[in-house]
Design an enzyme around this catalytic site. Structure first.
Site, mmCIF file in Angstrom:
data_model
loop_
_atom_site.group_PDB
_atom_site.id
_atom_site.type_symbol
_atom_site.label_atom_id
_atom_site.label_comp_id
_atom_site.label_asym_id
_atom_site.label_seq_id
_atom_site.Cartn_x
_atom_site.Cartn_y
_atom_site.Cartn_z
ATOM 1 C CG ASP A 83 -0.142 -0.255 2.509
ATOM 2 O OD1 ASP A 83 0.715 -1.007 2.688
ATOM 3 O OD2 ASP A 83 -0.652 0.575 3.786
ATOM 4 C CD GLU A 141 3.180 -0.822 7.806
ATOM 5 O OE1 GLU A 141 3.274 -0.869 8.848
ATOM 6 O OE2 GLU A 141 3.312 0.135 7.082
#
Length: 397
Positions: A83, A141
């Site tokens: 991400d 995350e």
């Protein structure tokens, strides 16, 4: 040629492909829990490869790829996140983000690229492997509650014996690998305190309940939690990142919003710091005749690098020092946080650093900065270090 040399040659041959993957992902970043195109790109990479691919979380984008060796043995997990962050990129690289306001400013594009390279190499020699490797491409995350918890909750990793992960960091160049053990990364929580008073004219403060004064008292008072309420041998940090009281010079405002984070390297401090912040908010509200709302979000726990697995990894890397990297250093605890901590609560393993500092740069822009850049030589170092550790753990049951 032994198996390690064969795998090293395979990732060397893929170095340019790893760089191109990293640049493609950098151009097309996606925020936490929104990484649909990134997940599709990863799935396409494995298309027609002889592996098992699963998306364990029904409403998220995590992908687990299982590489079964020709002989039975341990199951090793290797994880990388994919991400990006809500940051507007300020670099001048030709592969700059095309998604306005979103940037791979933490290096997760590089993490994904080197893990894809490792996976591809392992697939090529899987009949020569004893055991199983689970390649964990993790979503989200950067945003608590994070993707790691979601993956673990599915039971997809219950058979994993050990787990390993890497973070790139531009503090040093790619010739350096760094590690630490025991309580290695801080746990973190975030909070938003909204103080509501009674506004009025700046010339008549006695007719108001000044939320701004109450807010400044709160900011000053919570610093005493670290300096006076926590054992000096423990490590804690409280930082106020935002103090929002918009208005004009001659108006006392009704409301102040304060945002901050608490970090700690002792799990016992998680609840303690919350309780102390709540008590100070209560006392400020009472003392200044205001009301408050405290939205306190517990984030990631303290990351515990298991000593046995960390020492094993350091021993393996020591034997390779001078080959594909030059320096292996043990570093102190760090106050950054990582949701890899959730894996390590259930599975023995370790999480370590690879340098990614650009050459000939004295003061690099660190992770989460809009000018953050990656020295792409780190991709091959990261890939080889994971192969080094994985082969050792598969061969030493």
């Amino acid at each position: 040629m032994n198996l390690k040399d064969k795998l090293f040659h395979l990732v060397e041959d893929q170095e340019q492909e790893m760089i191109q993957i990293r640049r493609h992902l950098h151009q097309h970043p996606e925020l936490s829990f929104q990484e649909s195109n990134t997940a599709e790109y990863i799935k396409n990479f494995y298309h027609n490869k002889d592996v098992s691919l699963k998306q364990p979380v029904s409403d998220a984008h995590a992908i687990i790829v299982e590489i079964k060796g020709g002989q039975p043995g341990k199951t090793i997990g290797l994880r990388a996140d994919f991400d990006a962050l809500p940051i507007s990129e300020e670099t001048e690289v030709p592969f700059k983000s095309q998604n306005e306001g979103v940037m791979h400013a933490c290096g997760h594009d590089a993490h994904t690229a080197y893990l894809l390279g490792v996976a591809n190499a392992l697939i090529e020699v899987k009949e020569e492997l004893s055991g199983t490797i689970k390649i964990i491409h993790q979503h989200a995350e950067e945003l608590p509650p994070g993707g790691a918890q979601q993956i673990l909750a599915t039971g997809a990793l219950t058979d994993v014996d050990e787990i390993y992960g890497i973070h790139i960091v531009p503090a040093v160049e790619p010739d350096t690998i760094a590690y630490n053990k025991n309580n290695a990364f801080a746990g973190s929580s975030t909070f938003t305190l909204t103080i509501k008073g009674l506004g009025g004219h700046a010339a008549s403060p006695h007719k108001t309940h000044d939320a701004l004064i109450a807010g400044t008292q709160f900011v000053n008072a919570i610093q005493t939690i670290v300096s006076r309420r926590i054992d000096p041998l423990d490590t804690g940090v409280i930082t106020i990142g935002a103090f929002d009281a918009p208005g004009t010079a001659n108006v006392i405002q009704d409301t102040v919003t304060i945002k901050g984070t608490a970090r700690y390297l002792n799990d016992d401090l998680e609840q303690f710091m919350y309780q102390e912040i709540e008590k100070i908010a209560q006392s400020v509200a009472l003392g200044f005749d205001v009301t408050y709302d405290l939205d306190y979000q517990f984030g990631y726990p303290v990351l515990y690098n298991h000593p046995t697995q960390t020492d094993n990894a350091a021993k393996v890397l020591t034997q390779s020092k001078g080959d594909y990297f030059q320096h292996l250093i043990e570093i102190p605890q760090v106050t950054g946080s990582e949701d890899f901590a959730y894996y390590l609560q259930q599975i023995p393993g370790t999480f370590y650093f690879i340098g990614s500092k650009p050459y000939n740069v004295d003061t690099p822009y660190m992770n989460h900065h809009p000018k953050f850049e990656v020295n792409e030589d780190c991709l091959l170092v990261a890939a080889k270090s994971l192969i080094d550790i994985t082969l050792d753990r598969l061969q030493n049951a």
